[in-house]
Motif scaffolding. Structure first.
Motif, PDB file in Angstrom:
ATOM      1  N   LEU A   1      -1.793 -10.504  11.740  1.00  0.00           N
ATOM      2  CA  LEU A   1      -2.502 -10.408  10.467  1.00  0.00           C
ATOM      3  C   LEU A   1      -3.549  -9.294  10.516  1.00  0.00           C
ATOM      4  O   LEU A   1      -3.645  -8.477   9.597  1.00  0.00           O
ATOM      5  CB  LEU A   1      -3.169 -11.740  10.116  1.00  0.00           C
ATOM      6  N   HIS A   2      -4.283  -9.234  11.603  1.00  0.00           N
ATOM      7  CA  HIS A   2      -5.314  -8.208  11.734  1.00  0.00           C
ATOM      8  C   HIS A   2      -4.701  -6.807  11.788  1.00  0.00           C
ATOM      9  O   HIS A   2      -5.252  -5.858  11.218  1.00  0.00           O
ATOM     10  CB  HIS A   2      -6.172  -8.458  12.975  1.00  0.00           C
TER      11      HIS A   2
ATOM     12  N   LEU B   1       6.650   3.044  -1.051  1.00  0.00           N
ATOM     13  CA  LEU B   1       7.598   2.215  -0.299  1.00  0.00           C
ATOM     14  C   LEU B   1       6.918   1.566   0.896  1.00  0.00           C
ATOM     15  O   LEU B   1       7.077   0.367   1.140  1.00  0.00           O
ATOM     16  CB  LEU B   1       8.790   3.056   0.158  1.00  0.00           C
ATOM     17  N   LYS B   2       6.134   2.359   1.634  1.00  0.00           N
ATOM     18  CA  LYS B   2       5.423   1.799   2.790  1.00  0.00           C
ATOM     19  C   LYS B   2       4.440   0.721   2.361  1.00  0.00           C
ATOM     20  O   LYS B   2       4.317  -0.312   3.021  1.00  0.00           O
ATOM     21  CB  LYS B   2       4.692   2.910   3.559  1.00  0.00           C
ATOM     22  N   LEU B   3       3.768   0.930   1.232  1.00  0.00           N
ATOM     23  CA  LEU B   3       2.834  -0.075   0.724  1.00  0.00           C
ATOM     24  C   LEU B   3       3.574  -1.346   0.315  1.00  0.00           C
ATOM     25  O   LEU B   3       3.114  -2.454   0.616  1.00  0.00           O
ATOM     26  CB  LEU B   3       2.045   0.490  -0.461  1.00  0.00           C
ATOM     27  N   ALA B   4       4.718  -1.198  -0.343  1.00  0.00           N
ATOM     28  CA  ALA B   4       5.495  -2.372  -0.754  1.00  0.00           C
ATOM     29  C   ALA B   4       5.954  -3.176   0.466  1.00  0.00           C
ATOM     30  O   ALA B   4       5.854  -4.416   0.474  1.00  0.00           O
ATOM     31  CB  ALA B   4       6.700  -1.938  -1.594  1.00  0.00           C
TER      32      ALA B   4
ATOM     33  N   LEU C   1       2.321  -8.602   4.786  1.00  0.00           N
ATOM     34  CA  LEU C   1       1.027  -9.285   4.682  1.00  0.00           C
ATOM     35  C   LEU C   1       1.167 -10.638   3.997  1.00  0.00           C
ATOM     36  O   LEU C   1       0.561 -11.624   4.427  1.00  0.00           O
ATOM     37  CB  LEU C   1       0.031  -8.426   3.902  1.00  0.00           C
ATOM     38  N   GLY C   2       1.951 -10.686   2.936  1.00  0.00           N
ATOM     39  CA  GLY C   2       2.145 -11.952   2.223  1.00  0.00           C
ATOM     40  C   GLY C   2       2.745 -13.015   3.116  1.00  0.00           C
ATOM     41  O   GLY C   2       2.261 -14.151   3.163  1.00  0.00           O
ATOM     42  N   LEU C   3       3.800 -12.659   3.837  1.00  0.00           N
ATOM     43  CA  LEU C   3       4.446 -13.635   4.723  1.00  0.00           C
ATOM     44  C   LEU C   3       3.520 -14.081   5.844  1.00  0.00           C
ATOM     45  O   LEU C   3       3.394 -15.275   6.137  1.00  0.00           O
ATOM     46  CB  LEU C   3       5.724 -13.046   5.315  1.00  0.00           C
TER      47      LEU C   3
END
Length: 117
Positions: A42-43, A73-76, A82-84
């Motif tokens: 996460l960090h 694309l990299k952000l998506a 991050l969500g998972l």
């Protein structure tokens, strides 16, 4: 300005190393069905997000060309990662599929960064 950009690129690489390293350390546990998202993952993902945003800003401020499709694309990919990781960070065991998706998206993010010029 270049020194600052290089500093943030280094921090961005440290973030991806933490995310990928956390995944790789849990590979054996994934095979046994006991894998979990460690805090370093996460960090690392959060470090990648913050340093990536700063890098885009610094490059725009320096009038460098920015490939917005590549960055988007990299952000998506990173938002899905991050969500998972964020949603399942407190679970004792994470499903193999969800854990595998994080690893696959992390590696995909690396190859997008390196191979897309």
């Amino acid at each position: 300005m270049d020194v600052l950009i290089h500093l943030f690129v280094g921090l961005h690489i440290i973030g991806i190393a933490a995310l990928l390293g956390g995944f790789l350390t849990q590979m054996k546990a994934m095979g046994q069905g006991t894998a979990r998202f460690v805090p370093g993952m996460l960090h690392g993902a959060l470090t990648m997000l913050v340093t990536g945003v700063v890098l885009v800003g610094l490059n725009q401020a320096g009038d460098h060309h920015i490939n917005t499709i590549k960055i988007g694309l990299k952000l998506a990919l990173l938002i899905v990662i991050l969500g998972l990781v964020y949603v399942k960070r407190d679970e004792e065991k994470v499903e193999k599929g969800a854990f595998g998706v994080v690893g696959l998206l992390t590696v995909t993010n690396i190859f997008v960064a390196v191979l897309w010029t």
